[in-house]
Motif scaffolding. Sequence first.
Motif, short mmCIF file in Angstrom:
data_model
loop_
_atom_site.label_atom_id
_atom_site.label_comp_id
_atom_site.label_asym_id
_atom_site.label_seq_id
_atom_site.Cartn_x
_atom_site.Cartn_y
_atom_site.Cartn_z
N GLY A 1 18.43 12.96 -17.74
CA GLY A 1 18.35 14.11 -16.85
C GLY A 1 16.73 13.68 -16.88
N ALA A 2 15.98 14.69 -17.24
CA ALA A 2 14.38 13.71 -17.04
C ALA A 2 14.54 12.91 -16.06
N ILE A 3 14.79 11.59 -16.75
CA ILE A 3 14.65 10.19 -16.15
C ILE A 3 15.38 10.22 -14.72
N ALA A 4 16.22 11.02 -15.07
CA ALA A 4 17.05 11.89 -13.50
C ALA A 4 15.61 12.21 -12.65
N GLY A 5 15.64 13.69 -13.32
CA GLY A 5 14.94 13.69 -12.44
C GLY A 5 13.66 13.53 -11.71
N VAL A 6 13.21 12.39 -12.51
CA VAL A 6 11.43 11.93 -11.68
C VAL A 6 12.77 10.76 -10.45
N ALA A 7 13.23 10.19 -11.06
CA ALA A 7 13.76 9.39 -9.69
C ALA A 7 14.44 10.36 -7.87
N GLY A 8 14.86 11.76 -9.07
CA GLY A 8 15.50 12.29 -7.38
C GLY A 8 13.86 12.83 -7.15
N GLY A 9 12.56 13.74 -7.61
CA GLY A 9 11.57 13.82 -7.16
C GLY A 9 10.56 13.18 -6.36
N LEU A 10 10.68 12.32 -6.78
CA LEU A 10 10.54 11.22 -5.71
C LEU A 10 11.24 10.83 -4.73
#
Length: 444
Positions: A7-16
């Motif tokens: 989820g944290a990795i996905a959050g980086v992608a989603g945040g970008l």
Amino acid sequence: MKGLSDGAIAGVAGGLVFGGSMALYGTLPTVASIVRTGSAAVGFTMHMLFAVIIGAAFGVIVAARREVVVWGLLYGAFWWFLGPLTLLPLFRGHPVTWDLPSAQGLVPSLIGHLCYGLTIAVTIKILRADIPDSRPPTAVLVRGGIAGGIAGLLSLLPDGFLIGAAAGVLYPVVFRERENTGPALVRGSVYGVLWWVFFSLTAEPLLMDLKLDWAQPPVDQLPGYILLGALTAVCYTWLGSLSRVLFVDDVRMFPVESPGSRGVRALGYGVVAGLAGGAVFTAVMVVVGVLPTVALMVGSQNPVVGLVVHLIISQIIGISYAVLFRRQSYDLISGMGWGMSYGFFWWVLGNLTLLPVLTGRPVDWSPAALAAGFPSLAGHLAYGAALGVVYHVLEARTNPWWQTRNAAEQTRVDTRRRHTLGSAPALWTLTVLIAVVIPALIPR
């Protein structure tokens, strides 16, 4: 811990992805204003921090779920309500105003949050895809393309065949779980909204004009995309059933109960449930004064005739619900969820599409027509809620004759587990949220 890290990795992608859209609309300083600064750099830093934390929480929530795309869309919509509409004004020292003008002004933020939710869901799917046969077979993709092409021809959208074929090919990639026709129809309706957001609002403008205008979304195309997604899912499910009938010899793949014995009682329940929903809907129709319009379907303008036609249609829709959603609800909440989702679909197919055709008027999906049809949307949701609840109560009273009480209870528990681990609760909730948000999408 695996869900947390994914989820944290996905959050980086989603945040970008979300950060790019925020920078496009100049809202990064708004985020930075939480700490009393107007710096876009500070705003982006805070935005990415929030994105990682929220993404990590999503990874934990969906760690045991098989379908995460719909949950991601719902999660993004939830954070739009909780964030820009609620927490951000409080942090900035402003009062919370949950009114229509505030929601209309934050439509670009809503679309950005949906992009964030989809991105974190897709990223988690990619991080989970560690098995060699994770891709759908070619035959399944071809089936999806055929289903989408058929749906595109029926959707009344410009270039509907090409858009539908593309949506159909991606449908089995996004949704891997096999569903019956009713749940597939609801899932397809949400899939149509997804295509409206990420193709009509985003990809197509970028490809054609190299710019976005989320502040004025083409809401007149939304009903067509909902029909496109629903028909794609239904055609895909039916083509799969046909292929199993023609090409599968394993008797374990077929239901034990014959069509005749499993349908008669369910149809009767559908009639009663449809009448109950129609009675609830009648109050809305009387207030709005639409009964004479319904009477035009049989060449009359008498409100009493309109009421009779309305109740007959309510029974027909109730029968279709019994056919499509038989044994799909395991408690009152699930029955209400499927019913309201089905009611929303019939608002698009019935009130916005078939009713004008049957009364001699052209189909009108303009913003003005959607605004005028919003009271009917509330009535359709109320109709669906009553339909689903009454049908579940009637269906739960009778166990199948070939099952013991314990076996019937086990079937109910298995259905609940399958729906909970899948996306059914997210589908119900997201459908209602879509209905609630429609007035905000209509231009002021």
